[in-house]
Motif scaffolding. Structure first.
Motif, PDB file in Angstrom:
ATOM      1  N   ILE A   1       0.989  -1.316   0.723  1.00 51.83           N
ATOM      2  CA  ILE A   1      -0.078  -0.345  -0.073  1.00 51.83           C
ATOM      3  C   ILE A   1       0.542   1.139   0.241  1.00 51.83           C
ATOM      4  O   ILE A   1       1.903   1.714   0.309  1.00 51.83           O
ATOM      5  CB  ILE A   1      -0.951   0.778   1.083  1.00 51.83           C
ATOM      6  CG1 ILE A   1      -1.836  -0.892   1.147  1.00 51.83           C
ATOM      7  CG2 ILE A   1      -1.690   1.536   1.490  1.00 51.83           C
ATOM      8  CD1 ILE A   1      -2.736  -0.895   2.490  1.00 51.83           C
TER       9      ILE A   1
ATOM     10  N   HIS B   1       0.838   5.345  -0.219  1.00 57.74           N
ATOM     11  CA  HIS B   1       0.555   6.571   0.249  1.00 57.74           C
ATOM     12  C   HIS B   1       0.983   7.487  -0.143  1.00 57.74           C
ATOM     13  O   HIS B   1       0.786   9.087   0.217  1.00 57.74           O
ATOM     14  CB  HIS B   1       0.104   6.235   2.238  1.00 57.74           C
ATOM     15  CG  HIS B   1      -0.832   5.359   2.730  1.00 57.74           C
ATOM     16  ND1 HIS B   1      -1.755   5.493   3.087  1.00 57.74           N
ATOM     17  CD2 HIS B   1      -0.442   4.517   3.353  1.00 57.74           C
ATOM     18  CE1 HIS B   1      -1.719   4.679   3.632  1.00 57.74           C
ATOM     19  NE2 HIS B   1      -1.252   3.764   3.713  1.00 57.74           N
TER      20      HIS B   1
ATOM     21  N   ARG C   1      -2.186   3.924  -3.273  1.00 53.44           N
ATOM     22  CA  ARG C   1      -2.962   2.780  -4.067  1.00 53.44           C
ATOM     23  C   ARG C   1      -2.301   1.112  -3.722  1.00 53.44           C
ATOM     24  O   ARG C   1      -1.418   1.094  -2.494  1.00 53.44           O
ATOM     25  CB  ARG C   1      -1.444   3.359  -5.217  1.00 53.44           C
ATOM     26  CG  ARG C   1      -2.451   2.161  -6.549  1.00 53.44           C
ATOM     27  CD  ARG C   1      -1.552   2.688  -7.907  1.00 53.44           C
ATOM     28  NE  ARG C   1      -0.873   3.909  -8.232  1.00 53.44           N
ATOM     29  CZ  ARG C   1      -1.388   4.733  -8.886  1.00 53.44           C
ATOM     30  NH1 ARG C   1      -2.099   4.007  -9.940  1.00 53.44           N
ATOM     31  NH2 ARG C   1      -1.305   5.762  -9.156  1.00 53.44           N
ATOM     32  N   THR C   2      -2.714   0.612  -3.889  1.00 57.20           N
ATOM     33  CA  THR C   2      -2.156  -0.886  -3.953  1.00 57.20           C
ATOM     34  C   THR C   2      -2.025  -1.304  -4.906  1.00 57.20           C
ATOM     35  O   THR C   2      -2.347  -2.005  -5.681  1.00 57.20           O
ATOM     36  CB  THR C   2      -3.522  -2.143  -3.197  1.00 57.20           C
ATOM     37  OG1 THR C   2      -3.926  -0.765  -1.959  1.00 57.20           O
ATOM     38  CG2 THR C   2      -2.695  -2.958  -2.486  1.00 57.20           C
TER      39      THR C   2
ATOM     40  N   PRO D   1      -1.796  -6.774   0.849  1.00 56.28           N
ATOM     41  CA  PRO D   1      -1.164  -6.493   1.584  1.00 56.28           C
ATOM     42  C   PRO D   1       0.342  -6.701   2.912  1.00 56.28           C
ATOM     43  O   PRO D   1      -0.813  -7.495   3.196  1.00 56.28           O
ATOM     44  CB  PRO D   1      -1.261  -5.135   1.440  1.00 56.28           C
ATOM     45  CG  PRO D   1      -2.166  -4.944   1.601  1.00 56.28           C
ATOM     46  CD  PRO D   1      -3.143  -5.995   1.426  1.00 56.28           C
TER      47      PRO D   1
ATOM     48  N   GLN E   1       3.254  -0.945   3.824  1.00 53.81           N
ATOM     49  CA  GLN E   1       2.786   0.339   3.851  1.00 53.81           C
ATOM     50  C   GLN E   1       4.398   0.352   3.823  1.00 53.81           C
ATOM     51  O   GLN E   1       5.917   0.628   4.531  1.00 53.81           O
ATOM     52  CB  GLN E   1       1.752   0.480   4.818  1.00 53.81           C
ATOM     53  CG  GLN E   1       0.818   0.177   4.757  1.00 53.81           C
ATOM     54  CD  GLN E   1      -0.508   0.927   5.944  1.00 53.81           C
ATOM     55  OE1 GLN E   1      -0.733   2.247   5.800  1.00 53.81           O
ATOM     56  NE2 GLN E   1      -0.337  -0.127   6.788  1.00 53.81           N
TER      57      GLN E   1
ATOM     58  N   SER F   1       0.153   9.867   4.520  1.00 57.46           N
ATOM     59  CA  SER F   1      -1.024   9.260   4.660  1.00 57.46           C
ATOM     60  C   SER F   1      -2.544  10.306   5.385  1.00 57.46           C
ATOM     61  O   SER F   1      -1.840  10.537   5.270  1.00 57.46           O
ATOM     62  CB  SER F   1      -0.989   8.035   5.074  1.00 57.46           C
ATOM     63  OG  SER F   1      -1.092   8.162   6.277  1.00 57.46           O
TER      64      SER F   1
END
Length: 134
Positions: free
Chosen positions: A25, A27, A40-41, A109, A112, A118
């Motif tokens: 993920i 950010h 967005r992943t 996921p 991150q 974020s």
């Protein structure tokens, strides 16, 4: 894991293999802008492990805050983002946009990044009221 996927309108389809330990993920503000969302992943794959079955994506080159240039590919008809990768020749790693993967429900996921960018509310998504359908 073997995957298939494609854009929203169906013009672009693909097949590939991803590393389930490298699903991220992101950010960063570029991912926020380019996805139209808070993050967005992406699922990572390497050169030779990804191929288009139908269609030809359009490419946009974005210079990130890091100074690195990244190819952003998307369907020229519906605009669905497909992947990003480095610019130029040589071995590539592709960040497949998880929302375009048919098997996305099976993929979670594992990390991150760029969490300093974020949106603060993303950490409380699970606590928001919700419904099964709209």
């Amino acid at each position: 894991m073997k995957i298939t996927g494609g854009c929203h309108c169906g013009k672009i389809t693909y097949a590939g293999e991803i590393d389930l330990e490298n699903v991220v993920i992101c950010h960063c503000t570029d991912c926020q802008s380019l996805s139209g969302s808070a993050f967005r992943t992406v699922a990572m794959t390497e050169s030779g492990a990804f191929e288009f079955l139908t269609g030809e994506p359009k490419t946009y080159v974005k210079t990130g805050d890091s100074g690195n240039k990244r190819e952003q590919t998307f369907c020229p008809d519906c605009g669905s983002p497909i992947y990003s990768t480095s610019v130029g020749d040589g071995p590539k790693i592709y960040g497949i946009r998880l929302g375009t993967v048919d098997q996305r429900i099976e993929i979670a996921p594992t990390k991150q990044k760029w969490i300093g960018s974020s949106q603060p509310w993303t950490q409380e998504i699970g606590q928001l009221p919700h419904t099964d359908k709209s």
